[in-house]
Design an enzyme around this catalytic site. Structure first.
Site, mmCIF file in Angstrom:
data_model
loop_
_atom_site.group_PDB
_atom_site.id
_atom_site.type_symbol
_atom_site.label_atom_id
_atom_site.label_comp_id
_atom_site.label_asym_id
_atom_site.label_seq_id
_atom_site.Cartn_x
_atom_site.Cartn_y
_atom_site.Cartn_z
ATOM 1 N N ASN A 91 0.606 -0.805 0.479
ATOM 2 C CA ASN A 91 -0.134 -0.450 -0.196
ATOM 3 C C ASN A 91 0.866 1.576 0.007
ATOM 4 O OD1 ASN A 91 -2.762 1.619 0.608
ATOM 5 N ND2 ASN A 91 -1.664 2.396 2.283
ATOM 6 N N ASP A 182 0.025 -6.290 3.711
ATOM 7 C CA ASP A 182 -0.414 -5.283 4.254
ATOM 8 C C ASP A 182 -1.558 -4.284 4.503
ATOM 9 O OD1 ASP A 182 0.483 -3.570 7.327
ATOM 10 O OD2 ASP A 182 0.791 -2.423 5.781
ATOM 11 N N GLU A 217 -4.397 -8.598 5.479
ATOM 12 C CA GLU A 217 -4.688 -7.729 6.290
ATOM 13 C C GLU A 217 -5.573 -6.615 5.660
ATOM 14 O OE1 GLU A 217 -3.257 -4.752 9.587
ATOM 15 O OE2 GLU A 217 -2.292 -4.528 7.391
#
Ligand code: CA
Length: 423
Positions: A91, A182, A217
């Protein structure tokens, strides 16, 4: 699976920082515990202690070791039948990463068609007011929702995807068995469809290694998790069941077993509708949350054992956060550092991992470290060893689906059948 924060696990050279060599020296312990998969939190070079701001995706932070010590870790894991997955932060990037510095310098000269394409760099008025940004001069900014030292990748650009393909190939070729992704929730923004991106990423990884395992996640509600399962990702963490305020903890506190089982069944069905091959990923707490023993220690060992049984015996993969198996607690209920204190292998000889960066002192677990608990047959650690063995010896536990919630006419009792078709 067992989640490890390398910094806090085992220091092999006495510099006060846990490292890959130290972790490798503890693989026999993990094998004896019954662990068949390891998830390493980020290991790439980074200035932060947590390393979620990556400065170089193709190397190991020198405090943790080198590519050679990493290769050795992979080899030793595989020798013991342990799969190794690493945290992959797609990200955002570190503002110190040379690729981003180059982009920032180019943007300062008014060039948005070079390295700027890798990132969410736009004219200031592109962003809505509540989007956090890193200003680049007076006219442009880069999206940076987590922090201004973590500017965000442009997941739509061809250049970014070429780079991500290189990164995935680099690690999969080194023997890594998969990734923990993540912050998947934040893949979706003004111009990126997170599901489309994740579909592309899964296809890319499977093209490199068809056996790759990826867990995401998505710290959000069921609908966001189900949406991303459509990408074909293997697993996503089941957040609503975790933490001291989550469904497992709350159901135990209120003695509502039947409702908990029904909740798990409904959740699993929802996710399997989105991806028939999904493998639920349950856990009690992770590196972002206060440890469950903070709530359960005072209730007694039976509570801790029961909580462990509950998440281990529901369908799917279970993820044990390091130290959970010995009942480690968090010294405070806020501040990420307090959830990441050093692993206690021997409470008579406490680890000399520097808590300076962790910002907090901490106490050893109430019933001692690994050494102490191994000697006590009724310890939490020995219970974990037994319950994991039960799970491994009966594959229908992790691979089956809950087919029936049994009603014992007593809502404190949760019981269910699972069905597993090995074909
Ligand atoms: Ca060290």
């Amino acid at each position: 699976y067992y989640e490890v924060f390398v910094y806090s696990f085992c220091d092999s050279d006495g510099d006060g920082i846990g490292d890959l060599k130290g972790l490798t020296s503890k693989l026999d312990y993990l094998q004896d515990l019954g662990i068949t998969g390891l998830w390493l939190m980020p290991i790439h070079p980074s200035q932060s202690y947590h390393k979620y701001d990556v400065e170089n995706y193709y190397d190991i932070d020198p405090a943790f070791g080198s590519l050679e010590t990493f290769d050795k870790l992979v080899e030793e894991c595989h020798k013991r039948g342990i799969k190794l997955i690493i945290d992959l932060v797609l990200n955002h990037i570190s503002s110190q990463n040379p690729l981003f510095s180059k982009a920032a310098a180019e943007v300062a000269r008014g060039n948005l068609n070079g390295n700027a394409r890798y990132f969410e760099i736009h004219e200031n008025d592109y962003f809505s007011r509540d989007t956090q940004v890193l200003p680049l001069g007076s006219k442009y900014s880069c999206e940076a929702n987590f922090s201004t030292v973590m500017p965000e990748w442009n997941l739509n650009s061809k250049q970014t995807r070429e780079e991500f393909t290189k990164i995935a190939k680099f690690w999969l070729d080194r023997g890594v068995d998969g990734f923990r992704l993540d912050a998947c929730k934040f893949y979706t923004n003004k111009t990126t469809n997170g599901t489309e991106f994740l579909t592309w990423f899964m296809k890319t990884c499977r093209g490199i290694n068809p056996e790759v395992y990826v867990v995401g996640e998505t710290w959000s509600d069921d609908s966001d998790i189900a949406e991303l399962y459509k990408s074909g990702i293997d697993s996503e963490f089941a957040f609503k069941f975790a933490t001291t305020t989550g469904s497992i903890s709350q159901s135990l506190m209120t003695q509502k077993g039947m409702a908990l089982v029904a909740k798990v069944k409904n959740y699993d069905k929802k996710m399997a509708d989105a991806n028939p091959k999904e493998i639920n990923a349950m856990f009690l707490s992770n590196h972002d949350q206060v440890r469950l023993s903070n709530t359960f220690e005072s209730k007694g060992l039976d509570w801790q054992k029961f909580a462990a049984s509950v998440y281990m015996l529901f369908p799917g993969n279970s993820f044990t956060y390091y130290g959970e198996e010995i009942g480690m607690t968090s010294p405070a209920t806020t501040g990420d550092e307090n959830f990441r204190t050093p692993m206690v292998f021997d409470s008579d000889n406490m680890p000399e991992i520097s808590v300076e960066k962790l910002g907090s002192t901490f106490d050893p677990p109430k019933n001692g470290g690994v050494e102490q608990q191994l000697k006590n047959k009724d310890s939490l650690l020995n219970f974990y060893r037994r319950i994991i063995k039960v799970k491994l010896q009966n594959p229908e536990i992790s691979r089956g689906r809950i087919t029936e919630v049994c009603d014992f006419d007593d809502d404190s009792v949760g019981a269910f059948f699972t069905e597993y078709d090995k074909n």
